[in-house]
Design a protein around this motif. Sequence first.
Motif, short mmCIF file in Angstrom:
data_model
loop_
_atom_site.label_atom_id
_atom_site.label_comp_id
_atom_site.label_asym_id
_atom_site.label_seq_id
_atom_site.Cartn_x
_atom_site.Cartn_y
_atom_site.Cartn_z
N ARG A 56 0.83 -1.20 0.00
CA ARG A 56 0.00 0.00 0.00
C ARG A 56 0.87 1.25 0.00
O ARG A 56 0.59 2.22 -0.71
CB ARG A 56 -0.93 -0.01 1.22
N ILE A 57 1.92 1.22 0.80
CA ILE A 57 2.82 2.38 0.85
C ILE A 57 3.45 2.60 -0.52
O ILE A 57 3.62 3.73 -0.99
CB ILE A 57 3.90 2.17 1.92
N ILE A 58 3.77 1.50 -1.16
CA ILE A 58 4.35 1.61 -2.50
C ILE A 58 3.36 2.29 -3.44
O ILE A 58 3.72 3.17 -4.23
CB ILE A 58 4.73 0.22 -3.03
N GLU A 59 2.10 1.91 -3.32
CA GLU A 59 1.09 2.50 -4.20
C GLU A 59 0.94 3.99 -3.94
O GLU A 59 0.61 4.75 -4.85
CB GLU A 59 -0.25 1.79 -3.99
N ASP A 60 1.20 4.39 -2.70
CA ASP A 60 1.11 5.82 -2.41
C ASP A 60 2.15 6.60 -3.19
O ASP A 60 1.92 7.75 -3.55
CB ASP A 60 1.29 6.06 -0.90
N GLY A 61 3.29 5.98 -3.40
CA GLY A 61 4.26 6.59 -4.30
C GLY A 61 5.38 7.40 -3.67
O GLY A 61 6.11 8.08 -4.37
N ASP A 62 5.53 7.31 -2.36
CA ASP A 62 6.63 8.04 -1.73
C ASP A 62 7.81 7.09 -1.47
O ASP A 62 7.71 6.23 -0.60
CB ASP A 62 6.14 8.65 -0.41
N PRO A 63 8.89 7.26 -2.21
CA PRO A 63 10.04 6.35 -2.05
C PRO A 63 10.57 6.30 -0.63
O PRO A 63 10.85 5.20 -0.11
CB PRO A 63 11.08 6.94 -3.00
#
Lengths: 253, 253
Positions: free
Chosen positions: B204-211
Amino acid sequence: MTAVNDPVPDPGAPEQRIVKPPSMVDLAARSVRQMILGGTLIPGERVVENRLTAQLGISRPPLREALRMLEHEGLIRQSQHRGAVVTPLTLHDVYEIVTFRRELERMAVVLGVPVADTDRLQRCWTAIRRMEAAVDARDEAELSEANFDFHLAVVGLAGHRRLEASYRSLQLQMQLCMALNRNARSRRKESASANMLRHRKLLRIIEDGDPDAVLAELEHHGDRTFLADLPASLDNGSDQAVAWLEKERAHPA
Amino acid sequence: MTAVNDPVPDPGAPEQRIVKPPSMVDLAARSVRQMILGGTLIPGERVVENRLTAQLGISRPPLREALRMLEHEGLIRQSQHRGAVVTPLTLHDVYEIVTFRRELERMAVVLGVPVADTDRLQRCWTAIRRMEAAVDARDEAELSEANFDFHLAVVGLAGHRRLEASYRSLQLQMQLCMALNRNARSRRKESASANMLRHRKLLRIIEDGDPDAVLAELEHHGDRTFLADLPASLDNGSDQAVAWLEKERAHPA
DNA sequence: CGGTCTGCAATTGTCTACAATAGTTTGACT
DNA sequence: AGTCAAACTATTGTAGACAATTGCAGACCG
């Protein structure tokens, strides 16, 4: 011509480091590798087993193992019943190679830069001396190989075998890239001495022991000149790669 | 038993992704790999070609090529006329594997985290679903393999084939490490559901897009539990490695 | 009794020959 | 004349046999 069995003991050259006579598959791998990197086999070209066995004077089984090695080095690609081709490079490949290589260098510096083992530094200096000798002798091939060894030795400072192996593979593929635009190679020639100076400077900074300083120096050491004139032959790259190249070129030197 | 030619079509299992019947060398490589990772062949043990050809029911040439592949994957080591042995792991190897793996993950996140291609995310979700199914079915082996695929898919977000290939190799060697202390495996079992939660959260964090957020999450995802109880069997490591392990363990979770 | 040398067994490295597959070309049919 | 199909050729995949090298065991000598 490129026969493996030629006894060529290189009478004048410095003693080979390989004490054990390398097996046929190693020799075959080395030969084919040089064919590819030397431009005898160009990217996209088919690599036919029988032709190579005839040229090298060996049988197919060892050659096949050698090809398997080259595949893992990324120089060729094999597919079922269809044979092998020299890796056809796309812009995306260049993207992968350059970014990966850079990252491995960074990692090597971070892990290895307050150099723990003096022998590792010695290895670097030895490579540098080899390069200088090659420059003096106007030996282009030797210079290239020594340069290869130098970079490998720098990465080797980390004392990280797997890292070094990966870097070696990438460096080979980098050479494959450079084999493409061989014509634009001449301009690097007169800057050979400047190149040597940069290498010595880098090594001195490494000896100082500040990782960040080394990283900063590596920025200038970079592949900008290489990326500046890419051969027009590589067209089909992902949009991901073209975007990267844009950004890369926009970045100030 | 482990014969390659067994027709085992896995009637209930989902259809194999390999449409083309893999060549003998691929099958052989897969079999030997499973032998090594499954503990049938323990690190340091000799890998005799004839024994394997008899067990797998194939001839030596394809087996030799398979061994050559495994060597490049780091699972075995070959030396001239002396045959192959399963890579005897030292603490230094663990050091190399863990540090390298971590770095590759970092690079993958940096390159790929504002995910460009939706298909790549799909691949991650598919792997997660496979893991959940495996958890429900109490299928340990399937869970392990699905977990493998998940991590590979995450790294694959970068769209960087070479990076993914290197990561795969390291992941295999990581499994080799974990095959050593199989006894301490039970405790991870009851935390399987928690593990799944962490995986979903990461995605989910990946989907948010903040490296950076992803990198932070990866910190917790780490190998601390693995490093906590290393088998006592691996003794001889470099001082470089022991220093690293010290620092690693001192670091707060 | 310890060290060294020689002969043997085991294992790997290589070669030749055969089988199977993919791509291509030619022929016939529409 | 164009298109599909079948046979053919070239190339790769596999198998079994032979040669070369290594490590070890036993015997011999100091």
